[in-house]
Design a protein around this motif. Sequence first.
Motif, PDB file in Angstrom:
ATOM      1  N   ARG A   8     -19.145  50.575 -15.334  1.00 53.26           N
ATOM      2  CA  ARG A   8     -20.205  49.772 -15.941  1.00 53.26           C
ATOM      3  C   ARG A   8     -21.319  50.702 -16.402  1.00 53.26           C
ATOM      4  O   ARG A   8     -21.817  51.513 -15.644  1.00 53.26           O
ATOM      5  CB  ARG A   8     -20.733  48.750 -14.915  1.00 53.26           C
ATOM      6  CG  ARG A   8     -19.662  47.748 -14.500  1.00 53.26           C
ATOM      7  CD  ARG A   8     -20.246  46.692 -13.618  1.00 53.26           C
ATOM      8  NE  ARG A   8     -21.101  45.754 -14.355  1.00 53.26           N
ATOM      9  CZ  ARG A   8     -20.639  44.796 -15.152  1.00 53.26           C
ATOM     10  NH1 ARG A   8     -19.335  44.652 -15.342  1.00 53.26           N
ATOM     11  NH2 ARG A   8     -21.454  43.973 -15.771  1.00 53.26           N
ATOM     12  N   LEU A   9     -21.630  50.562 -17.651  1.00 52.13           N
ATOM     13  CA  LEU A   9     -22.597  51.484 -18.239  1.00 52.13           C
ATOM     14  C   LEU A   9     -23.393  50.715 -19.284  1.00 52.13           C
ATOM     15  O   LEU A   9     -22.800  50.025 -20.119  1.00 52.13           O
ATOM     16  CB  LEU A   9     -21.824  52.623 -18.919  1.00 52.13           C
ATOM     17  CG  LEU A   9     -22.544  53.897 -19.254  1.00 52.13           C
ATOM     18  CD1 LEU A   9     -22.975  54.600 -17.980  1.00 52.13           C
ATOM     19  CD2 LEU A   9     -21.579  54.819 -20.004  1.00 52.13           C
ATOM     20  N   SER A  10     -24.688  50.820 -19.238  1.00 53.84           N
ATOM     21  CA  SER A  10     -25.463  50.117 -20.252  1.00 53.84           C
ATOM     22  C   SER A  10     -25.322  50.845 -21.582  1.00 53.84           C
ATOM     23  O   SER A  10     -25.055  52.046 -21.624  1.00 53.84           O
ATOM     24  CB  SER A  10     -26.928  50.075 -19.825  1.00 53.84           C
ATOM     25  OG  SER A  10     -27.484  51.348 -20.003  1.00 53.84           O
ATOM     26  N   ARG A  11     -25.484  50.099 -22.689  1.00 51.56           N
ATOM     27  CA  ARG A  11     -25.364  50.700 -24.018  1.00 51.56           C
ATOM     28  C   ARG A  11     -26.400  51.822 -24.172  1.00 51.56           C
ATOM     29  O   ARG A  11     -26.112  52.901 -24.671  1.00 51.56           O
ATOM     30  CB  ARG A  11     -25.613  49.626 -25.067  1.00 51.56           C
ATOM     31  CG  ARG A  11     -25.426  50.117 -26.472  1.00 51.56           C
ATOM     32  CD  ARG A  11     -25.482  48.991 -27.434  1.00 51.56           C
ATOM     33  NE  ARG A  11     -24.412  48.030 -27.166  1.00 51.56           N
ATOM     34  CZ  ARG A  11     -24.063  47.082 -28.027  1.00 51.56           C
ATOM     35  NH1 ARG A  11     -24.687  46.938 -29.159  1.00 51.56           N
ATOM     36  NH2 ARG A  11     -23.109  46.231 -27.734  1.00 51.56           N
ATOM     37  N   ARG A  12     -27.606  51.543 -23.662  1.00 50.46           N
ATOM     38  CA  ARG A  12     -28.690  52.513 -23.766  1.00 50.46           C
ATOM     39  C   ARG A  12     -28.332  53.809 -23.028  1.00 50.46           C
ATOM     40  O   ARG A  12     -28.491  54.931 -23.541  1.00 50.46           O
ATOM     41  CB  ARG A  12     -29.960  51.912 -23.180  1.00 50.46           C
ATOM     42  CG  ARG A  12     -31.037  52.909 -22.855  1.00 50.46           C
ATOM     43  CD  ARG A  12     -32.270  52.241 -22.431  1.00 50.46           C
ATOM     44  NE  ARG A  12     -32.945  51.674 -23.588  1.00 50.46           N
ATOM     45  CZ  ARG A  12     -34.262  51.697 -23.768  1.00 50.46           C
ATOM     46  NH1 ARG A  12     -35.034  52.195 -22.860  1.00 50.46           N
ATOM     47  NH2 ARG A  12     -34.821  51.188 -24.815  1.00 50.46           N
ATOM     48  N   ARG A  13     -27.739  53.602 -21.810  1.00 54.26           N
ATOM     49  CA  ARG A  13     -27.385  54.773 -21.005  1.00 54.26           C
ATOM     50  C   ARG A  13     -26.242  55.573 -21.665  1.00 54.26           C
ATOM     51  O   ARG A  13     -26.245  56.801 -21.687  1.00 54.26           O
ATOM     52  CB  ARG A  13     -26.987  54.315 -19.601  1.00 54.26           C
ATOM     53  CG  ARG A  13     -26.800  55.478 -18.640  1.00 54.26           C
ATOM     54  CD  ARG A  13     -27.006  55.072 -17.200  1.00 54.26           C
ATOM     55  NE  ARG A  13     -26.530  56.115 -16.335  1.00 54.26           N
ATOM     56  CZ  ARG A  13     -27.096  57.311 -16.195  1.00 54.26           C
ATOM     57  NH1 ARG A  13     -28.191  57.602 -16.862  1.00 54.26           N
ATOM     58  NH2 ARG A  13     -26.582  58.215 -15.386  1.00 54.26           N
ATOM     59  N   PHE A  14     -25.273  54.824 -22.258  1.00 57.87           N
ATOM     60  CA  PHE A  14     -24.149  55.483 -22.937  1.00 57.87           C
ATOM     61  C   PHE A  14     -24.664  56.359 -24.093  1.00 57.87           C
ATOM     62  O   PHE A  14     -24.300  57.529 -24.243  1.00 57.87           O
ATOM     63  CB  PHE A  14     -23.171  54.423 -23.447  1.00 57.87           C
ATOM     64  CG  PHE A  14     -22.052  54.989 -24.270  1.00 57.87           C
ATOM     65  CD1 PHE A  14     -22.020  54.804 -25.645  1.00 57.87           C
ATOM     66  CD2 PHE A  14     -21.052  55.744 -23.680  1.00 57.87           C
ATOM     67  CE1 PHE A  14     -21.009  55.351 -26.400  1.00 57.87           C
ATOM     68  CE2 PHE A  14     -20.037  56.290 -24.435  1.00 57.87           C
ATOM     69  CZ  PHE A  14     -20.005  56.088 -25.804  1.00 57.87           C
TER      70      PHE A  14
ATOM     71  N   MET B   1     -26.596  42.685 -23.082  1.00 58.49           N
ATOM     72  CA  MET B   1     -25.443  42.624 -22.190  1.00 58.49           C
ATOM     73  C   MET B   1     -24.858  44.032 -22.027  1.00 58.49           C
ATOM     74  O   MET B   1     -24.638  44.736 -23.018  1.00 58.49           O
ATOM     75  CB  MET B   1     -24.419  41.678 -22.840  1.00 58.49           C
ATOM     76  CG  MET B   1     -23.178  41.465 -22.039  1.00 58.49           C
ATOM     77  SD  MET B   1     -22.012  40.520 -23.058  1.00 58.49           S
ATOM     78  CE  MET B   1     -20.511  41.291 -22.560  1.00 58.49           C
ATOM     79  N   PRO B   2     -24.608  44.459 -20.780  1.00 60.36           N
ATOM     80  CA  PRO B   2     -24.101  45.839 -20.632  1.00 60.36           C
ATOM     81  C   PRO B   2     -22.678  45.962 -21.162  1.00 60.36           C
ATOM     82  O   PRO B   2     -21.860  45.057 -20.959  1.00 60.36           O
ATOM     83  CB  PRO B   2     -24.170  46.064 -19.118  1.00 60.36           C
ATOM     84  CG  PRO B   2     -24.288  44.729 -18.493  1.00 60.36           C
ATOM     85  CD  PRO B   2     -24.806  43.775 -19.509  1.00 60.36           C
ATOM     86  N   ALA B   3     -22.410  47.060 -21.892  1.00 62.08           N
ATOM     87  CA  ALA B   3     -21.069  47.300 -22.435  1.00 62.08           C
ATOM     88  C   ALA B   3     -20.162  47.777 -21.318  1.00 62.08           C
ATOM     89  O   ALA B   3     -20.617  48.376 -20.351  1.00 62.08           O
ATOM     90  CB  ALA B   3     -21.148  48.371 -23.517  1.00 62.08           C
ATOM     91  N   THR B   4     -18.865  47.454 -21.471  1.00 64.80           N
ATOM     92  CA  THR B   4     -17.904  47.933 -20.484  1.00 64.80           C
ATOM     93  C   THR B   4     -17.096  49.063 -21.117  1.00 64.80           C
ATOM     94  O   THR B   4     -16.497  48.884 -22.164  1.00 64.80           O
ATOM     95  CB  THR B   4     -16.973  46.795 -20.047  1.00 64.80           C
ATOM     96  OG1 THR B   4     -17.794  45.719 -19.642  1.00 64.80           O
ATOM     97  CG2 THR B   4     -16.074  47.219 -18.907  1.00 64.80           C
TER      98      THR B   4
END
Lengths: 960, 57
Positions: A8-14, B1-4
């Motif tokens: 699980r990774l937030s878009r911002r963190r990615f 929404m957090p991406a998977t």
Amino acid sequence: MIEDADIRLSRRRFLGLMGATAAFAAGCSRPDRGAIVPFNKRPEGVTPGLADFYASTFQEGLTAYGVLVRIREGRPLHLQGNDEHPGFRGKTSPRAIADVLRLYDPDRLRRPIVDGRPSDWARAEARILPALKAARKPVLLLSGALLSPTRRALVEDLRKALPGGLVHAAWEPACGESEAQASRACFGDERRSRLRLDRAEVVVSLETDLLAGERTEEIAGFASKRAPAGPEGPMNRLYAFEGAMSLTGANSDHRTPWKPSRAAALAFALARALHRKGVPLPSGVDAAALAPFDLDALAREQGASASLLHGLVDDLKRAGRAALVAAGPALPPQAHAACHLLNAMLGAEGRTVDAAFAPPGEALAGLQDLRGLLRSAAAGKFAAAVFWQANFGYASADPELWKSAAAGLPLKVRIGLHADETAQACEAALPEHHWLEAWGDFEPASDLLCLQQPAVGPLYDTRQGEEILLGFARALSKDAHALPADYREYLQRRWRREVYPAGSLVPFESFWQASLHDGVLRRRAAPRPPRRLDGRAVNAAAAAALAVPPPPGFELLLSPGAGVYDGRYANNGWLQELPDPVTKLTWGNAAALSPSDAQRLRLQDGDVVRLEAGGRSAEIPVVVQPGQAPGVLSAALGYGRRSGSVASGVGVDLYPLLGAASVSLTPTGAREALPFAQRHHSLEGRDAARSLSLSEYAESRRKGRPERPLARLYPPQRFPARKWAMAVDLSACVGCGACVVACQSENNVPVVGPERVLKGREMHWMRIDRYYAGPPERPRVLLQPMLCQHCDDAPCESVCPVNATNHDSEGLNQMAYNRCVGTRYCSNNCPYKVRRFNFFEYAAQTREPAGLAFNPEVTVRPRGVMEKCTFCVQRIQEAKAAARAAGRPLREGDVEPACAAACPAGAIVFGDLRDPSSRVSKLALSDRGYRVLEELGIRPSVTYLADLTNPAGPEERRGA
Amino acid sequence: MPATVSRRGFLKALVLAWAGAAAGLDSLKESLRSVLIPAGTTLHVRPPAHSVGRKAR
């Protein structure tokens, strides 16, 4: 193991992680060295991969060397002599060859500096021109020797344009002033005569290095009389009387240690003895003026052999017009006057001392003149000063006077290549072109003009020195349009006006192009009649020579450094690492002392002493020099520079002692490690370097060459097409070092620095071994160029565990650098010690743009491999390709390795041993020929021809 | 929404981004060289105007 599970990774963190990764990767990317640049717009006439040659001229002091510049893809790479030049005939000096590196010196000034800040030309002009326009006092222009008629015209134009006038003085710290003074007194002008050693049978050298590297023409002339076909000669005879051991002394048939203060007395005593043997004195010379000079008394005083001196008198008388007596720049004018007297008595004037086509002499300022000008500058008598070429801030010999002169000058402008000691004292430092980027002309003789043309476009935002002065003249002149903006145009206009023959059927443009192509222009000029010696000047010189009191302490002899000259080449690594031809010292200078003085003072190599004269002092290490005259101390100038990343702090600056006749010496107790390129000086009774007198040669010829049956471990090799080989004539070789520098330039041989020379890790593929034999007070000197001998049964090849070194079908011992793993077994097994191990990746340490000097035809070796002479295999391949393209077989002379091409003495001959008509085949069979360490049975491909000496009578020297 | 994002996908993207950035920046730097490097540096080695050369011998 990573499991393919969702994280699980937030878009911002990615996106943040991706950004950080990209930044990290950018940081880790290989730094671009800028090594490969596409030549995507090919200039007309340039064929990638093919060299072009440009004829140009290199000036050093009062000599203009005709050179050919080898260019690849727009880069000047290698210099050699211009074969069209009648004096140098395709040869040039080691310093000229090495000067290509100065073009790529990373320390060069790249843009003007005004008031200590990087600037541009517009601001520099804005700073300088208003001051020159407003000048009501004269402007001082201090330059090096002009030597060029167009430069002289330019200085005159500048003089006319300056409102307050111009005071110009040319100063060359290395040229000395006594020769010109004597010439002025004895002949009424300062014309410099050519010394025709090619015509001389008996040569007497008084403290002059006739065979120093830069004396290309003299070396060639001398060598032409040193390699006779047989023991019956003819061969010249060289007598040297000198305090310091020079190459001339090393190559002489009779060398006598002699104090420089007594050289004039010796020359006058020889004149008196000749007169007593019936040789008339020139009119006006008073026999009584010579009466006090007694040869026997002088011999006793200097510990010399009286019979040798009387034999010399007989030799001179016998040789007559074919004799030549020359004095060095360190000697006082009276010694030069005495030489003029001897040459006039013998009839040598006009024959071996040839002033028939000498151009009008250029009045150089002496040390006193320079001091006078600097004192005037300190007193505020000049509105501004322009310092061009010579480095006055370093070499003015008087640091305090220089400082006060700088303080007294409202505006100081430096025109030069570097931000050197002079530039540091100036308000404006204007970068000038290197001579390989510049136009010019020189007049070495009244019947010869040499042209200088750019071999490369300017690398930086620089201007030609002449163009800067021309710009001043244009900006200040009332008739600005009369002067072109471009120095090439200025030069061309003068040539059209004064050189282009009136009424010529050839258009000027063709005449100009042809002159540029050849680099030289021979003109018709009437020879001047032989000069008439003024007897009164000689009488006065004799009286002055008699009045010279013996100097207290050590007599001091300062001479330009063999590599660095007057200091101008001190930032050139090739020349710093070129060993001094006599002491073999690299990277610095040392004071040479005689063995007896060293023993008396308990000094040895590297002990530091303090030299003091006239309130100035310098601390310098000593070197114990066999053959040095007791009581004489000699050292090289040009070291101890205070600017330049290479030059700075190397050696000791001795300019403060310039002009002192003697110094006091005090040991300091300190020691300094001296980076000698050779540490053992004796052959220990072996015959690696052989020397024969003419009579010994005759004897050996009578006996015949001894046959030495040599066992061999390997079956004989076959060379189906050809077998490359070399012959080195030790009798012609004078040890000037041109071959060493040419090899370095051609083969990308790295510079290692003093620390590694101290460890014996110098990388020269070619070296000149210097051996002493006999007593240290009066040693014989043997010089021997040493390079890979390309042995047929090479001991290096049989021990290489990876077969990196092997033999090719033409007899070359070759290296596969890629295969070499650096075991160094080959070096260990090489009896000649000519293999060099690359301990560090020296080439990678090259600062840009010095890498542009690399020859693209030669691999730049990486760390950890062995390297050595290849017989310039790239030149062999190039010649083969050219012959194939022309549809003809390879001919004699097609291949010339860099060393052979550079050798001014023609001592190195290269060719095909399978061709019985080739020169090298004939020399290999010469009765003087031998192979070094032949007894090892390794069959070297280099034949040495034993050195020959031509001693006179009872003083005959024994061969080794 | 957090991406998977799968771990494999994440690592792939990481390696690709690294390689791409390295290559891209290098070529970007190369193409900017002519703009970024000031006039008068050694890359501008060029034959002189008006000089007369001789052909290779």
